[in-house]
Design an enzyme around this catalytic site. Structure first.
Site, PDB file in Angstrom:
ATOM      1  N   SER A 140       0.835  -1.200   0.000  1.00  0.00           N
ATOM      2  CA  SER A 140       0.000   0.000   0.000  1.00  0.00           C
ATOM      3  C   SER A 140       0.869   1.249   0.000  1.00  0.00           C
ATOM      4  O   SER A 140       1.979   1.265   0.563  1.00  0.00           O
ATOM      5  CB  SER A 140      -0.906   0.011   1.237  1.00  0.00           C
ATOM      6  OG  SER A 140      -1.541   1.254   1.393  1.00  0.00           O
ATOM      7  N   TYR A 153      -3.019  -1.434   9.944  1.00  0.00           N
ATOM      8  CA  TYR A 153      -3.016  -1.678   8.502  1.00  0.00           C
ATOM      9  C   TYR A 153      -1.637  -1.369   7.915  1.00  0.00           C
ATOM     10  O   TYR A 153      -1.077  -2.178   7.161  1.00  0.00           O
ATOM     11  CB  TYR A 153      -4.083  -0.808   7.838  1.00  0.00           C
ATOM     12  CG  TYR A 153      -4.120  -0.893   6.329  1.00  0.00           C
ATOM     13  CD1 TYR A 153      -4.718  -1.977   5.691  1.00  0.00           C
ATOM     14  CD2 TYR A 153      -3.570   0.116   5.539  1.00  0.00           C
ATOM     15  CE1 TYR A 153      -4.759  -2.057   4.304  1.00  0.00           C
ATOM     16  CE2 TYR A 153      -3.612   0.044   4.161  1.00  0.00           C
ATOM     17  CZ  TYR A 153      -4.210  -1.036   3.543  1.00  0.00           C
ATOM     18  OH  TYR A 153      -4.243  -1.113   2.172  1.00  0.00           O
TER      19      TYR A 153
END
Length: 248
Positions: A140, A153
């Site tokens: 990400s 995350y």
């Protein structure tokens, strides 16, 4: 991709569907692991007209690691193993760091990282025996900083980068490549965590060098490259697909 069998977690989601369809059009059998009934139905409908590849749907619960391994072992027995593993499934809770319990941190890690480890453990013996394998971890843009309230995350996506490099070093002798893709800001369900969607979109476009939003097809093309035979000399790398927001 004709004759290849691909294990793809989160395959029916916002970025997964387009990739699944592309890989099927190129002749692959795609084992789509997802547990959202509406998304699975949409994927199944979209895939129905593709006769060059095959879709196999699994609704395995990635938080149940033992159960997931049992399901993968069944699929390996049925399909003869996996040539490609795409670790894409992820959850992304959003709140300040101090409000997360350690159990919440661990749950994000279990879905986003540990399930990927189980997937690779199930696929690795067959890849080694064939002298071929492709492992693709979806990281990400958030690992580059600039996003608050996503610490579990971000930690999970950083872990996938570390595993990408460790696996690339260890598995290369067997003809297996391991790479990561770090998507930028794509208009998927993940953006629902932002309270001002219009303002967020303006921020994204201001930050990007390319002044359009990314599409699922942009990610599909990157995954298809890493999965292909022609990418056999690329390993341990991270491809940033973010419109020039972060340049690494």
């Amino acid at each position: 991709m004709k004759g290849r069998t691909i294990l793809y977690t989160g395959a029916a989601g916002g970025l997964g569907l387009a990739t699944t369809l592309l890989l099927m059009r190129r002749g692959a059998t795609v084992v789509a692991v997802d547990n959202d009934p509406a998304k699975i139905a949409a994927l199944t409908e979209a895939a129905a007209g593709i006769d060059t590849g095959r879709l196999v749907v699994s609704t395995a619960d990635l938080s149940d690691l033992a159960g997931f391994r049992t399901e993968l072992d069944r699929l390996v027995a049925d399909l003869g193993g996996f040539d490609v593993v795409i670790n894409n499934a992820a959850i992304y809770p959003s709140k300040p760091f101090e409000e997360y319990s350690i159990e919440e941190h661990q749950f994000v890690q279990r879905i986003n990282v540990d399930a990927g480890i189980v997937a690779v453990q199930a696929a690795l013996p067959g890849m080694r025996a064939r002298g071929f394998g492709r492992i693709i971890n979806i990281s990400s843009i958030t690992i580059s900083g600039g996003w608050a309230n996503l610490s579990p995350y971000v930690a999970s996506k950083g872990a996938l980068l570390g595993l990408t490099r460790a696996w690339a070093r260890e598995f290369g002798v067997h003809g297996i490549t391991v790479n990561a893709i770090a998507p930028g800001a794509f208009p998927t369900d993940a953006e629902k965590i932002h309270t001002d969607p219009a303002g967020y979109e303006r921020m994204v476009l201001d930050a990007q060098a390319i002044k359009r939003r990314g599409s699922a097809e942009d990610i599909a093309a990157a995954i298809a490259f890493f999965a292909a035979d022609e990418a056999g000399f690329v390993t341990g790398q991270t491809l940033h697909v973010n419109g020039g927001w972060v340049m690494a």
